[in-house]
Scaffold this motif. Structure first.
Motif, short mmCIF file in Angstrom:
data_model
loop_
_atom_site.label_atom_id
_atom_site.label_comp_id
_atom_site.label_asym_id
_atom_site.label_seq_id
_atom_site.Cartn_x
_atom_site.Cartn_y
_atom_site.Cartn_z
N GLY A 143 0.56 -1.05 -0.22
CA GLY A 143 -0.11 1.00 -0.39
C GLY A 143 0.82 0.84 0.10
N ASP A 144 0.63 2.34 -0.22
CA ASP A 144 0.69 3.39 -0.52
C ASP A 144 0.88 4.03 1.09
OD1 ASP A 144 0.72 3.58 -3.24
OD2 ASP A 144 -1.39 4.83 -3.28
N LEU A 145 2.76 4.92 1.36
CA LEU A 145 2.77 5.02 2.29
C LEU A 145 2.63 6.46 3.02
CD1 LEU A 145 6.77 3.36 2.26
CD2 LEU A 145 4.38 2.68 3.20
N ILE A 146 2.36 6.82 3.59
CA ILE A 146 2.13 8.39 4.77
C ILE A 146 2.64 8.94 5.34
CG2 ILE A 146 -0.09 8.29 3.25
CD1 ILE A 146 -1.63 7.48 6.17
N ASN A 147 3.37 10.27 5.35
CA ASN A 147 3.91 10.29 6.42
C ASN A 147 3.24 10.19 7.12
OD1 ASN A 147 5.63 11.95 7.95
ND2 ASN A 147 6.82 13.01 6.29
N THR A 148 3.64 10.68 8.20
CA THR A 148 3.21 10.47 10.04
C THR A 148 3.48 11.44 10.95
OG1 THR A 148 2.87 8.87 11.08
CG2 THR A 148 1.73 8.53 9.53
N GLY A 149 5.19 11.53 11.05
CA GLY A 149 5.38 12.13 12.17
C GLY A 149 5.85 11.84 12.93
N LEU A 203 6.06 3.44 12.24
CA LEU A 203 6.53 2.29 11.68
C LEU A 203 6.48 1.68 9.92
CD1 LEU A 203 8.74 0.35 13.96
CD2 LEU A 203 9.06 2.88 13.64
N ALA A 204 6.40 1.80 8.93
CA ALA A 204 6.13 1.42 8.12
C ALA A 204 7.07 0.16 7.31
CB ALA A 204 5.41 2.43 7.17
N ILE A 205 6.04 -1.21 6.86
CA ILE A 205 7.58 -1.89 6.26
C ILE A 205 7.35 -1.55 4.68
CG2 ILE A 205 7.95 -4.11 5.46
CD1 ILE A 205 6.24 -5.05 7.74
N ALA A 206 8.65 -1.09 3.91
CA ALA A 206 8.12 -1.23 1.84
C ALA A 206 9.23 -2.32 1.69
CB ALA A 206 9.22 0.16 2.11
N ASP A 214 0.33 -3.54 10.58
CA ASP A 214 0.26 -2.13 11.08
C ASP A 214 1.37 -1.62 11.96
OD1 ASP A 214 -1.35 0.05 11.90
OD2 ASP A 214 -2.82 -0.89 12.89
N GLY A 215 2.18 -0.75 11.66
CA GLY A 215 3.58 0.00 13.02
C GLY A 215 2.87 1.03 14.05
N PRO A 249 15.42 -6.31 8.89
CA PRO A 249 14.89 -5.56 7.78
C PRO A 249 15.40 -4.82 7.07
CG PRO A 249 13.67 -4.96 9.74
CD PRO A 249 14.60 -5.28 9.59
N GLY A 250 15.61 -5.14 5.32
CA GLY A 250 16.06 -3.95 4.34
C GLY A 250 17.00 -5.25 4.12
N GLU A 251 17.30 -6.44 4.33
CA GLU A 251 18.46 -7.78 3.59
C GLU A 251 17.52 -8.41 2.88
OE1 GLU A 251 21.54 -8.49 6.69
OE2 GLU A 251 21.73 -6.90 7.53
N ASP A 252 18.52 -9.12 2.55
CA ASP A 252 17.82 -10.65 1.82
C ASP A 252 15.96 -9.68 0.80
OD1 ASP A 252 19.95 -12.08 2.52
OD2 ASP A 252 18.84 -12.37 4.48
N SER A 253 15.36 -10.68 1.15
CA SER A 253 13.70 -10.46 0.47
C SER A 253 13.22 -9.53 1.79
CB SER A 253 13.57 -11.76 0.14
OG SER A 253 13.22 -12.79 1.31
N PHE A 254 13.58 -8.90 2.91
CA PHE A 254 12.77 -8.12 3.91
C PHE A 254 13.07 -6.57 3.27
CE2 PHE A 254 14.35 -11.90 5.70
CZ PHE A 254 12.64 -12.93 6.68
N GLY A 255 11.32 -6.03 3.71
CA GLY A 255 11.77 -5.22 3.17
C GLY A 255 12.21 -3.72 4.70
N ALA A 256 12.33 -2.46 3.56
CA ALA A 256 13.51 -1.93 4.64
C ALA A 256 12.01 -1.21 6.05
CB ALA A 256 13.69 -0.84 3.96
N ILE A 257 12.17 -0.75 6.83
CA ILE A 257 11.34 -0.53 7.94
C ILE A 257 11.75 1.43 7.67
CG2 ILE A 257 10.85 0.37 10.63
CD1 ILE A 257 11.41 -2.11 10.88
N ARG A 258 10.38 1.93 7.77
CA ARG A 258 9.86 3.67 7.52
C ARG A 258 9.41 4.30 9.07
NH1 ARG A 258 13.80 2.24 3.88
NH2 ARG A 258 12.89 3.06 1.76
N SER A 259 10.77 4.55 9.71
CA SER A 259 9.74 5.19 10.41
C SER A 259 9.56 6.91 10.24
CB SER A 259 11.63 5.83 11.80
OG SER A 259 10.71 6.41 12.74
N GLY A 260 7.90 7.52 10.63
CA GLY A 260 7.38 8.16 10.16
C GLY A 260 6.21 8.26 9.07
N TYR A 261 6.26 7.07 9.10
CA TYR A 261 4.90 6.50 8.09
C TYR A 261 4.39 5.60 8.58
CZ TYR A 261 8.48 9.64 4.82
OH TYR A 261 8.85 10.43 4.05
#
Length: 266
Positions: free
Chosen positions: A81-87, A92-95, A117-118, A210-222
């Motif tokens: 899904g799209d990521l929205i900025n919450t600040g 935490l969102a999983i990209a 749901d992060g 997160p962010g390694e191999d096939s795992f998504g990266a974590i986006r803090s504030g989203y």
């Protein structure tokens, strides 16, 4: 043949009613954080070749008569899904691929659940400071919080949790958040409140950084929005309504033919 027609039309009505219910549930959750839409998959019940008795057959291969449809599976569409900025640092969102693992706050529930749901917050449960999701389920991670030492926390793309000390304002590594993936995540069982359970069809969990191999990266504030596309759902609803009406007319016509056959006078 009339009974077969009635059964076939009725099964079509049930199938499209279920499709309408599923679409309605998807639309109702369009603003639910990280919600993953569902889609039903149907298949034919049975096909039978017409024989010489009852219906004359002059062609080869012989024509076949269907007997309706049935639900094969209710698939979960695990698209990003799209990521929205919450600040907010603890949103935490999983990209990419992966799920957070959480446990129930209730002592009689020892199940391990998975969610994307992060939206996390810090609470105190029985004297322990923990990270919980909006439903109060505790995040499973390798670390612990110390509210007397750290004034705030941030999370980087690799899932490392950093605490900002009261004493000097410097950051310190206090733990790590892992993500979990499955061979067939669309077969996870939904338990409501954005929670999923592993099933035999989904396969066993695999944990990673997160962010390694096939795992998504974590986006803090989203936060991740739902993957429901309102336009496509509305189109699907119109199609299902028309198909339901067509099957309804099939049942009505077969019923009228049966009524006339029963009232024939010799």
């Amino acid at each position: 043949m009339i009974i077969k027609t009635l059964a076939s039309g009725a099964s079509g009505m049930r199938a499209h009613q279920l499709r309408l219910d599923t679409i309605g549930n998807n639309i109702a959750n369009i603003n639910t954080t990280s919600y993953k839409k569902s889609t039903p998959n149907f298949g034919e019940i049975v096909r039978q070749a017409l024989g010489e008795e009852g219906v004359a057959v002059v062609t080869e291969p012989r024509p076949e008569s269907g007997a309706g449809v049935r639900l094969i599976s209710m698939a979960r569409v695990i698209d990003q899904g799209d990521l929205i900025n919450t600040g907010l640092d603890l949103d935490l969102a999983i990209a990419g691929q992966g799920f957070f693992k959480v446990t129930s706050p209730f002592e009689d529930d020892e199940q391990e659940y998975y969610t994307r749901d992060g939206s996390l917050s810090i609470v105190n449960i029985d004297g322990e400071t923990v990270l919980v999701n909006p439903s109060g389920y505790k995040l499973v991670w390798d670390g612990e919080l110390d509210p007397e030492t750290y004034q705030s926390y941030t999370v980087d793309e690799k899932g490392t949790v950093w605490g900002k000390r009261f004493s000097d304002g410097q950051r310190e590594d206090v733990g790590n958040i892992e993500l979990f993936t499955f061979p067939a995540p669309s077969n996870l069982a939904s338990k409501g409140s954005n929670l999923y359970l592993a099933t035999e069809a989904s396969g066993e969990e695999t944990s990673g950084v997160p962010g390694e191999d096939s795992f998504g990266a974590i986006r803090s504030g989203y936060l991740e929005r739902s993957n429901v596309d309102l336009a496509s759902e509305m189109i699907g609803m119109i199609e299902a309504q028309r198909a339901y009406a067509a099957n309804s007319r099939t049942v009505q016509t077969a019923d009228e033919m049966w009524d006339r056959a029963n009232n024939l006078r010799k």
